[in-house]
Structure formats: C-alpha cells, structure tokens
Design an enzyme around this catalytic site. Structure first.
Site, PDB file in Angstrom:
ATOM      1  N   GLY A  31       0.809  -1.213   0.000  1.00  0.00           N
ATOM      2  CA  GLY A  31       0.000   0.000   0.000  1.00  0.00           C
ATOM      3  C   GLY A  31       0.842   1.263   0.000  1.00  0.00           C
ATOM      4  O   GLY A  31       2.006   1.248  -0.379  1.00  0.00           O
ATOM      5  N   HIS A  37       4.372   2.128  -8.134  1.00  0.00           N
ATOM      6  CA  HIS A  37       3.406   1.017  -8.189  1.00  0.00           C
ATOM      7  C   HIS A  37       2.583   1.101  -9.473  1.00  0.00           C
ATOM      8  O   HIS A  37       2.288   0.090 -10.109  1.00  0.00           O
ATOM      9  CB  HIS A  37       2.460   1.082  -6.987  1.00  0.00           C
ATOM     10  CG  HIS A  37       3.121   0.897  -5.656  1.00  0.00           C
ATOM     11  ND1 HIS A  37       3.259   1.917  -4.749  1.00  0.00           N
ATOM     12  CD2 HIS A  37       3.701  -0.196  -5.094  1.00  0.00           C
ATOM     13  CE1 HIS A  37       3.869   1.468  -3.663  1.00  0.00           C
ATOM     14  NE2 HIS A  37       4.166   0.193  -3.852  1.00  0.00           N
ATOM     15  N   GLU A 148      12.849  -2.580  -9.574  1.00  0.00           N
ATOM     16  CA  GLU A 148      14.317  -2.703  -9.549  1.00  0.00           C
ATOM     17  C   GLU A 148      14.920  -2.028  -8.310  1.00  0.00           C
ATOM     18  O   GLU A 148      16.007  -2.370  -7.879  1.00  0.00           O
ATOM     19  CB  GLU A 148      14.876  -2.058 -10.827  1.00  0.00           C
ATOM     20  CG  GLU A 148      16.353  -2.241 -11.006  1.00  0.00           C
ATOM     21  CD  GLU A 148      16.844  -1.688 -12.344  1.00  0.00           C
ATOM     22  OE1 GLU A 148      16.029  -1.115 -13.098  1.00  0.00           O
ATOM     23  OE2 GLU A 148      18.041  -1.844 -12.627  1.00  0.00           O
ATOM     24  N   ASP A 150      14.172  -2.442  -5.352  1.00  0.00           N
ATOM     25  CA  ASP A 150      14.392  -3.525  -4.388  1.00  0.00           C
ATOM     26  C   ASP A 150      15.015  -4.708  -5.124  1.00  0.00           C
ATOM     27  O   ASP A 150      14.442  -5.798  -5.166  1.00  0.00           O
ATOM     28  CB  ASP A 150      13.056  -3.923  -3.756  1.00  0.00           C
ATOM     29  CG  ASP A 150      12.428  -2.755  -3.010  1.00  0.00           C
ATOM     30  OD1 ASP A 150      13.010  -2.317  -2.022  1.00  0.00           O
ATOM     31  OD2 ASP A 150      11.369  -2.267  -3.448  1.00  0.00           O
TER      32      ASP A 150
HETATM   33  O1  PAF Z   1       8.112  -4.681  -1.850  1.00  0.00           O
HETATM   34  C1  PAF Z   1       7.129  -4.754  -1.074  1.00  0.00           C
HETATM   35  O2  PAF Z   1       6.275  -3.869  -1.012  1.00  0.00           O
HETATM   36  C2  PAF Z   1       7.007  -5.969  -0.176  1.00  0.00           C
HETATM   37  O3  PAF Z   1       8.236  -6.430   0.259  1.00  0.00           O
HETATM   38  C3  PAF Z   1       6.173  -7.107  -0.805  1.00  0.00           C
HETATM   39  C4  PAF Z   1       6.858  -7.677  -2.028  1.00  0.00           C
HETATM   40  C5  PAF Z   1       4.795  -6.594  -1.180  1.00  0.00           C
HETATM   41  C6  PAF Z   1       5.996  -8.244   0.207  1.00  0.00           C
HETATM   42  O4  PAF Z   1       5.320  -7.834   1.354  1.00  0.00           O
END
Ligand code: PAF
Length: 253
Positions: A31, A37, A148, A150
C-alpha cells in the site's frame, strides 16, 4: 469495475475459477501507493488479461516493531487509486487467514539473503519470501511484477520460484524516480520537508564514479546515517537513514 476481495476462500473458489484461461498479472504491494506502483501495474496490464494487486502490510518482514507501526497506510486512497489505474482485483487479506500457522512455517534462503538488507534487517527476507510464496500460491498468476529499486528482493523472489519449480514469470521493472533522482518509495512520505530536499544526494552519489568508501564519507558529512554502500556483481547498492526514515537504492555499473 475493480473488485475488492478480503477472503482467500472467495478468491480461490469463486473469482479465480471464473477467470478460466485468462492470463493473470500480479503486483504485490504494502500500500501507500505511488507512481512506482502505477508503473508495475501498467506493465502487468500490458502483458495480461487481468491484473490483481494485493494490499497487505506484512508484519513478518519488519524486524523493528516501531518501523511496522510507522509504515504509512491509507487503504481508502489506495483502493480509489487502484480503481483509477484500471486494476481488476484488489486482494486485501487479513493476518490470521494469511498466517493460519502464525508464522511457524517460513521460507528461508541462506546465502544472498544474509547480505545487505538481510544483514541489516535480520529475518526481513524470511518474511518477504514467506508472504510472497503464500500470495503467489493463492493468486496463481502467470506473471508477477517487482521494482528494480528492491533489486535484492526481486532477485531472491525470482530464484525462489526457480528453486521451488513455481511456474510464474517474475518480472523486474525499472525504478521510477522523481525529477531530482530520488527513487519513489512509500517511505518517502515519512521524510520531513528538509529531509526530502537533501534526499536526492543519495542517488546522485551512488551513480557517481566515486569509490564506495568516498560515498559513505560524503553521505555522513551531509547528515545521512549510512547503513551500507556495497558494490556487488555489476551493481552498487546503498541504504541510508535520513532522520528515522530508511531509504534504499541501487544502480547498475
Ligand atoms: O516490496 C514490497 O512492497 C514488499 O516487500 C512485498 C513484495 C509486497 C511483500 O510484502
């Protein structure tokens, strides 16, 4: 119309079955949604018939209880954004349903997960891999999308799917940045105005030609608390604190 689903049972036995052989793209999130996103969702919508997004702040990946409590949450706004962004299904599971074992079972990786984020946040990747494995097993997507920014997370998830023969394509999407170079992150919302102004220096130094030790020195001098700046394979990774807010980033070299 975007459908919000909270029950695992409802997704598996009703909604998923009705999709027949339509392809499913899945974007897991915690969220506090932003344009990063949105970009993952755009990739998913381009590649698949149906896009599912999960909203779940996963407690098992936080090694610090205060960090979990401080994590930004705004379900109402997120649901409205996901509707505008053309998502088909929003999956919002509750802890006791997603963790019927109360996290006595977990997925671990014993090598890359112990470095960088894993070294600084013990247990973090056990929580990430466990929740992603659960979500992938429930949603059953054809493809799943990760940022990317992360990179370590993306790499561990991709290799987990290979290790456990999970027939899902794990797709890495480019980091989305503000104009001044700061990587978009839900945590940016926690920065004060003054910290936000200083934050872009982190990316600017990571992509510079300076050595890692020189970058650490410059960041310390500029009021960042450096967790690590590490060169690993063909990337430079960094994690810093500005006040109480942790920022991570990486660049290809
Ligand atoms: O990157 C994130 O937001 C979280 O680590 C994930 C992949 C949704 C797992 O909780």
């Amino acid at each position: 119309m975007t459908q919000v689903i909270t029950s695992i049972h409802d997704w598996v036995l009703t909604w998923h079955r009705e999709l027949g052989d339509k392809s499913i793209g899945f974007v897991p999130t915690m969220g506090a949604l932003h344009a990063g996103h949105q970009s993952l969702i755009d990739y998913s919508r381009k590649d698949n018939d149906i896009t599912v997004v999960s909203l779940f702040v996963n407690p098992t990946q936080f090694n610090d209880k205060n960090d979990f409590e401080r994590y930004p949450r705004n379900d109402e706004k997120d649901i409205s954004l996901l509707g505008q962004w053309g998502v088909d299904y929003i999956f919002m599971p509750v802890y006791h349903e997603l963790y019927p074992d109360n996290y006595t079972y977990k997925v671990s990786e014993s090598s890359f997960s112990t470095q960088m984020e894993g070294a600084s946040r013990p247990g973090h990747f056990d929580g990430v891999l466990t929740v992603v494995m659960k979500l992938l097993n429930i949603i059953h997507p054809d493809r799943s999308y990760f940022g990317e920014k992360d990179f370590q997370q993306y790499s561990l998830i991709s290799k987990m799917c290979e290790a456990f023969f999970m027939p899902i394509e794990i797709i890495m999407c480019p980091t989305v940045r503000d104009q001044d170079g700061l990587a978009l992150s839900s945590r940016n919302a926690l920065l004060t105005e003054e910290e936000r102004k200083r934050a872009p220096l982190f990316h600017e130094l990571l992509r510079s030609s300076l050595k890692a030790e020189e970058i650490v020195k410059k960041l310390n001098e500029s009021g960042f608390r450096v967790d690590y700046v590490v060169d690993y394979e063909n990337r430079r990774f960094g994690a810093v604190y500005l006040g109480n807010t942790r920022l991570i980033d990486n660049v290809q070299r």
